[in-house]
Scaffold this motif. Structure first.
Motif, PDB file in Angstrom:
ATOM      1  N   ILE A  18     -12.700  14.944  -1.390  1.00 37.51           N
ATOM      2  CA  ILE A  18     -14.093  15.051  -0.940  1.00 37.51           C
ATOM      3  C   ILE A  18     -14.438  13.902   0.003  1.00 37.51           C
ATOM      4  N   CYS A  45      -7.901  17.025   6.514  1.00 37.00           N
ATOM      5  CA  CYS A  45      -7.673  17.076   5.073  1.00 37.00           C
ATOM      6  C   CYS A  45      -6.357  17.774   4.761  1.00 37.00           C
ATOM      7  N   LEU A  81     -14.680  22.075  -0.323  1.00 35.05           N
ATOM      8  CA  LEU A  81     -14.401  21.153   0.771  1.00 35.05           C
ATOM      9  C   LEU A  81     -15.050  21.629   2.079  1.00 35.05           C
TER      10      LEU A  81
END
Length: 365
Positions: free
Chosen positions: A5, A57, A189
């Motif tokens: 996160i 990510c 996300l």
């Protein structure tokens, strides 16, 4: 989970702040005029930050979503193409043809990787409604519809980001209920990736100087992302939801798009003719503020998604769920049309008459 996160939030915020500086220098901005009522030149970089956060990510934590599980690399390639053509469209106002072609190519990439609409579920009772080869064509049209539906609701500060976040949250609930934690985590996300954009777009920092817009690049990437997750959730052998449940999750963008297109066709116009009769325009003319419009649309999206999820949990048959959805759709169309008649766009009516000093509420775009 907290580490992911933090990574995606920082990636989104950093890329957003950098992209807005570059956008101002290279002219990737939305300028006021015509139907666009905002003040000053606003960078169109919300989609860039969303894309960068997801890509970064995945690069840092590739083990979170193996490509063999969810066709992630084909999805990433597809949204890369959409981001590129979206940025070009935001900057140079491309004709329709290249945009349509790239959107189709993005769908083809997923289909080549084996992900497409194969079934409409058990809408006919026990018999599953399989699409066969027709599924490829249906997927293509679903891609165009999803992209345009999310593009059409991007008309008030925070509206696209808020409604999209609610839909991602609903998808997360569906995936978690089905035991698909990885898919649910990616929905979370994606919400986190939208937060920096919402903070700057809605002025949470208290400075209009940092304001940004999503841009066509953003609406295309987000619309395609929702479609990707819907297909992952409804088309696998161990599907997390029935296809009809997916309709409830994306009900508001879908209903707004169909309603506005039907209204335009009745007027003898192209279904893509620009106007100010979307739901958010009507709500603004009805007296709601921009923030109230965002809250109303978000709550309506959450309510409709919640109904679909509850119907699925209690085991309502898919054909009955579809019948209820059609009934809700018809009610929405009737109420929307009634409100539009009560609160028409006065500027359209005044074009054929002499100038009159009339104040009408407007959205920023």
């Amino acid at each position: 989970m907290s580490k992911e996160i933090i990574i995606i939030f920082l990636a989104a915020m950093t890329s957003l702040l950098i992209a807005r500086i570059v956008a101002l220098k290279c002219g990737l901005v939305d300028k006021p005029g015509g139907r666009k009522q905002h003040k000053g030149e606003i960078p169109l970089v919300g989609g860039i930050s969303f894309y960068c956060a997801i890509a970064i990510c995945y690069l840092f934590r590739p083990e979170l979503l193996p490509q063999t599980e969810a066709h992630f690399l084909s999805y990433l390639l597809s949204i890369s193409l959409l981001l590129f053509v979206g940025i070009a469209d935001d900057r140079f106002d491309l004709p329709v043809a290249p945009r349509v072609v790239i959107q189709a190519l993005s769908a083809v990439i997923l289909m080549v990787d084996g992900l497409h609409l194969q079934t409409f579920g058990h809408l006919l009772g026990e018999q599953e409604l399989l699409l066969g080869p027709l599924g490829y064509l249906v997927t293509l049209f679903a891609t165009w519809a999803a992209i345009n539906a999310f593009n059409m609701i991007d008309g008030v500060d925070g509206l696209l980001g808020s409604v999209s976040s609610v839909i991602f949250a609903a998808l997360m609930v569906v995936f978690l209920l089905a035991g698909k934690q990885i898919h649910g985590m990616w929905c979370l996300l994606m919400i986190v990736a939208l937060i920096p954009y919402l903070m700057l777009n809605m002025g949470f920092f208290g400075s209009k100087r940092l304001k940004v817009f999503m841009g066509d690049a953003g609406s295309m990437v987000i619309g395609f992302s929702v479609l990707w997750l819907v297909m992952l959730g409804s088309q696998d052998n161990d599907a997390a939801m029935a296809p009809v449940t997916a309709l409830w999750l994306i009900a508001l963008p879908l209903m707004d798009m169909v309603t506005i297109m039907v209204r335009r066709l009745r007027r003898g116009q192209s279904p893509f003719h620009p106007d100010r009769d979307h739901l958010h325009h009507i709500l603004l003319r009805s007296g709601l503020t921009g923030r109230q419009t965002v809250v109303f649309a978000s709550l309506l999206t959450a309510t409709l998604a919640g109904v679909g999820i509850v119907l699925s949990i209690i085991g309502i048959s898919e054909w009955l769920s579809l019948a209820l959805f059609i009934g809700v759709f018809a009610s929405y169309f009737a109420v929307n049309s009634k409100l539009q008649q009560r609160h028409p766009d006065m500027r359209v009516q005044l074009k054929s008459s002499r100038p009159v000093n009339v104040e009408v509420p407007v959205s920023h775009r």
